[in-house]
Design a protein around this motif. Structure first.
Motif, PDB file in Angstrom:
ATOM      1  N   LEU A  47      -2.685 -45.246 -17.077  1.00 61.28           N
ATOM      2  CA  LEU A  47      -3.372 -44.562 -15.973  1.00 61.28           C
ATOM      3  C   LEU A  47      -3.734 -43.134 -16.352  1.00 61.28           C
ATOM      4  CD1 LEU A  47      -1.521 -45.518 -12.638  1.00 61.28           C
ATOM      5  CD2 LEU A  47      -3.888 -46.024 -13.261  1.00 61.28           C
ATOM      6  N   PHE A  48      -2.757 -42.394 -16.887  1.00 61.33           N
ATOM      7  CA  PHE A  48      -3.021 -41.002 -17.248  1.00 61.33           C
ATOM      8  C   PHE A  48      -3.969 -40.903 -18.428  1.00 61.33           C
ATOM      9  CE2 PHE A  48       0.861 -40.222 -14.769  1.00 61.33           C
ATOM     10  CZ  PHE A  48       0.433 -39.127 -14.018  1.00 61.33           C
TER      11      PHE A  48
ATOM     12  N   HIS B   1      -4.081 -46.673  -4.433  1.00 63.73           N
ATOM     13  CA  HIS B   1      -4.040 -47.947  -5.150  1.00 63.73           C
ATOM     14  C   HIS B   1      -2.594 -48.437  -5.248  1.00 63.73           C
ATOM     15  CE1 HIS B   1      -8.204 -47.412  -6.659  1.00 63.73           C
ATOM     16  NE2 HIS B   1      -7.862 -46.132  -6.721  1.00 63.73           N
TER      17      HIS B   1
ATOM     18  N   GLU C 245      -6.671 -36.550 -12.641  1.00 59.80           N
ATOM     19  CA  GLU C 245      -7.147 -37.136 -11.383  1.00 59.80           C
ATOM     20  C   GLU C 245      -6.068 -37.984 -10.709  1.00 59.80           C
ATOM     21  OE1 GLU C 245     -11.069 -38.976 -11.392  1.00 59.80           O
ATOM     22  OE2 GLU C 245     -11.363 -38.176 -13.418  1.00 59.80           O
ATOM     23  N   VAL C 246      -5.092 -38.425 -11.484  1.00 59.98           N
ATOM     24  CA  VAL C 246      -4.007 -39.235 -10.925  1.00 59.98           C
ATOM     25  C   VAL C 246      -3.060 -38.337 -10.141  1.00 59.98           C
ATOM     26  CG1 VAL C 246      -2.043 -40.735 -11.429  1.00 59.98           C
ATOM     27  CG2 VAL C 246      -4.126 -40.884 -12.825  1.00 59.98           C
ATOM     28  N   SER C 247      -2.793 -38.710  -8.895  1.00 61.01           N
ATOM     29  CA  SER C 247      -1.845 -37.968  -8.068  1.00 61.01           C
ATOM     30  C   SER C 247      -1.014 -38.951  -7.240  1.00 61.01           C
ATOM     31  CB  SER C 247      -2.581 -36.994  -7.137  1.00 61.01           C
ATOM     32  OG  SER C 247      -3.432 -37.698  -6.239  1.00 61.01           O
TER      33      SER C 247
ATOM     34  N   PHE D  46      -7.395 -41.573 -16.540  1.00 66.16           N
ATOM     35  CA  PHE D  46      -7.845 -40.681 -15.462  1.00 66.16           C
ATOM     36  C   PHE D  46      -7.300 -39.262 -15.559  1.00 66.16           C
ATOM     37  CE2 PHE D  46      -7.821 -45.003 -13.620  1.00 66.16           C
ATOM     38  CZ  PHE D  46      -9.179 -45.116 -13.338  1.00 66.16           C
TER      39      PHE D  46
ATOM     40  N   ALA E 210       1.752 -46.749 -16.249  1.00 67.70           N
ATOM     41  CA  ALA E 210       1.565 -45.358 -15.867  1.00 67.70           C
ATOM     42  C   ALA E 210       0.942 -44.563 -17.020  1.00 67.70           C
ATOM     43  CB  ALA E 210       2.906 -44.748 -15.460  1.00 67.70           C
TER      44      ALA E 210
ATOM     45  N   LEU F   3       1.744 -40.391  -7.743  1.00 65.62           N
ATOM     46  CA  LEU F   3       2.204 -41.556  -8.501  1.00 65.62           C
ATOM     47  C   LEU F   3       3.629 -41.918  -8.082  1.00 65.62           C
ATOM     48  CD1 LEU F   3       1.810 -43.587 -10.877  1.00 65.62           C
ATOM     49  CD2 LEU F   3       2.835 -41.832 -12.350  1.00 65.62           C
TER      50      LEU F   3
ATOM     51  N   TRP G 273      -0.541 -45.134  -6.698  1.00 62.87           N
ATOM     52  CA  TRP G 273      -1.138 -43.888  -7.130  1.00 62.87           C
ATOM     53  C   TRP G 273      -2.440 -43.649  -6.390  1.00 62.87           C
ATOM     54  CZ3 TRP G 273      -1.974 -48.488  -9.358  1.00 62.87           C
ATOM     55  CH2 TRP G 273      -3.259 -48.807  -9.802  1.00 62.87           C
ATOM     56  N   THR G 274      -2.917 -42.403  -6.503  1.00 60.71           N
ATOM     57  CA  THR G 274      -4.173 -42.017  -5.867  1.00 60.71           C
ATOM     58  C   THR G 274      -5.116 -41.448  -6.920  1.00 60.71           C
ATOM     59  OG1 THR G 274      -3.103 -41.525  -3.756  1.00 60.71           O
ATOM     60  CG2 THR G 274      -5.249 -40.509  -4.147  1.00 60.71           C
ATOM     61  N   VAL G 275      -6.384 -41.891  -6.884  1.00 60.45           N
ATOM     62  CA  VAL G 275      -7.450 -41.353  -7.731  1.00 60.45           C
ATOM     63  C   VAL G 275      -8.672 -41.145  -6.859  1.00 60.45           C
ATOM     64  CG1 VAL G 275      -9.052 -41.803  -9.627  1.00 60.45           C
ATOM     65  CG2 VAL G 275      -6.633 -42.375  -9.893  1.00 60.45           C
TER      66      VAL G 275
END
Length: 285
Positions: free
Chosen positions: A252-253, A238, A259-261, A256, A249, A263, A231-233
């Motif tokens: 993560l959400f 990462h 902001e999480v993209s 963040f 997952a 995934l 994932w990307t933040v």
């Protein structure tokens, strides 16, 4: 997943020796009623020999084998009427027409498939009136499958059943197998995606020995371990390994939010597990 119930195939300590060469060594496994079991392994692992023993086509050196409550080495015609076999190749009668042959074979069973329904199920409607010798290789393979299931067997052996199938025909065949309610299926295939799609359980042979037995998910957890999450933040990429990718997952959400993209969750496939098993077996050997 099929619940464990009546044992249809019971193999205990199966051994096969040719001269001084052990082809099968203490092979032990069970298959329960309604279960689809995939028997996997590299070339020379002993899959074909095991299947031939279970089908009653080959004797054994030692061990106990029971199929539908009968030793296949001693089985008679009544037992064979309860078993369907789809071999890798089949010597057919080229002058027969597809529908005629299936109707004739079906007449040998008490409760056969309706011929027209079976022809449609294996994708041979357009060829139903053709002579078998005019069929393409893939079409002849579909006919092999139809011959194996025409009697609605209690137990079906499928040896590389979809060789020569195009993707659409393979999908239709998978739907056919899933629709065989109550039929126990023993499948050998080199197509790991097919095994993953069809099998309730996997048995892996290597050098004549069982090296794994369980569901694809169970084997993945034991052999390979964890899923991979990417994932990307904040523009930073990462990667994390985790045994519970769904929970990871979710967390993560929760932390963040938007902001999480990008995934990605890469779950361990049967191919990953199988290759890891074979590598481990080679290292031990």
């Amino acid at each position: 997943m099929v619940e464990r119930g009546d044992v249809v195939i019971d193999v205990d300590g199966l051994r096969m020796r040719y001269g001084v060469v052990d082809v099968l060594v203490d092979v032990t496994f069970q298959v329960c009623r309604g279960e689809v079991l995939a028997l996997l392994g590299p070339n020379g692992a002993g899959k074909s020999t095991t299947i031939e023993v279970l089908e009653g086509f080959r004797g054994r050196s030692a061990g106990r084998v029971s199929v539908l409550g009968v030793d296949p080495a001693l089985a008679g015609s009544a037992w064979r009427g309860r078993v369907g076999v789809v071999l890798q190749s089949w010597r057919d009668h080229g002058k027969w027409r597809v529908r005629e042959l299936l109707a004739y074979l079906g007449s040998c069973y008490a409760s056969p498939w309706d011929v027209d329904s079976l022809v449609a199920a294996v994708g041979l409607e357009a060829q139903a009136g053709q002579k078998i010798r005019t069929l393409s290789g893939g079409q002849r393979r579909r006919l092999d499958v139809a011959i194996g299931v025409v009697g609605r067997p209690e137990l079906l052996f499928l040896d590389e059943p979809t060789v020569g199938f195009d993707p659409e025909a393979r999908r239709e065949f998978h739907e056919l197998v899933r629709g065989l309610e109550g039929t126990t299926v023993l499948l050998t295939t080199h197509d790991l995606h097919e095994a993953e799609a069809l099998a309730d359980r996997i048995v892996v042979l290597d050098r004549g020995r069982v090296i794994a037995d369980g569901t694809a998910a169970e084997l993945a957890r034991v052999i390979v371990g964890e899923d991979e999450v990417r994932w990307t933040v904040g523009g930073q990429r990462h990667v994390e390994a985790t045994a519970d990718s769904t929970r990871f997952a979710f967390d993560l959400f929760r932390r963040f939010g938007d902001e999480v993209s990008e995934l990605e969750v890469r779950r361990t496939s049967l191919e990953d597990t199988y290759l890891a098993l074979v590598r481990q077996a080679e290292e031990v050997a």
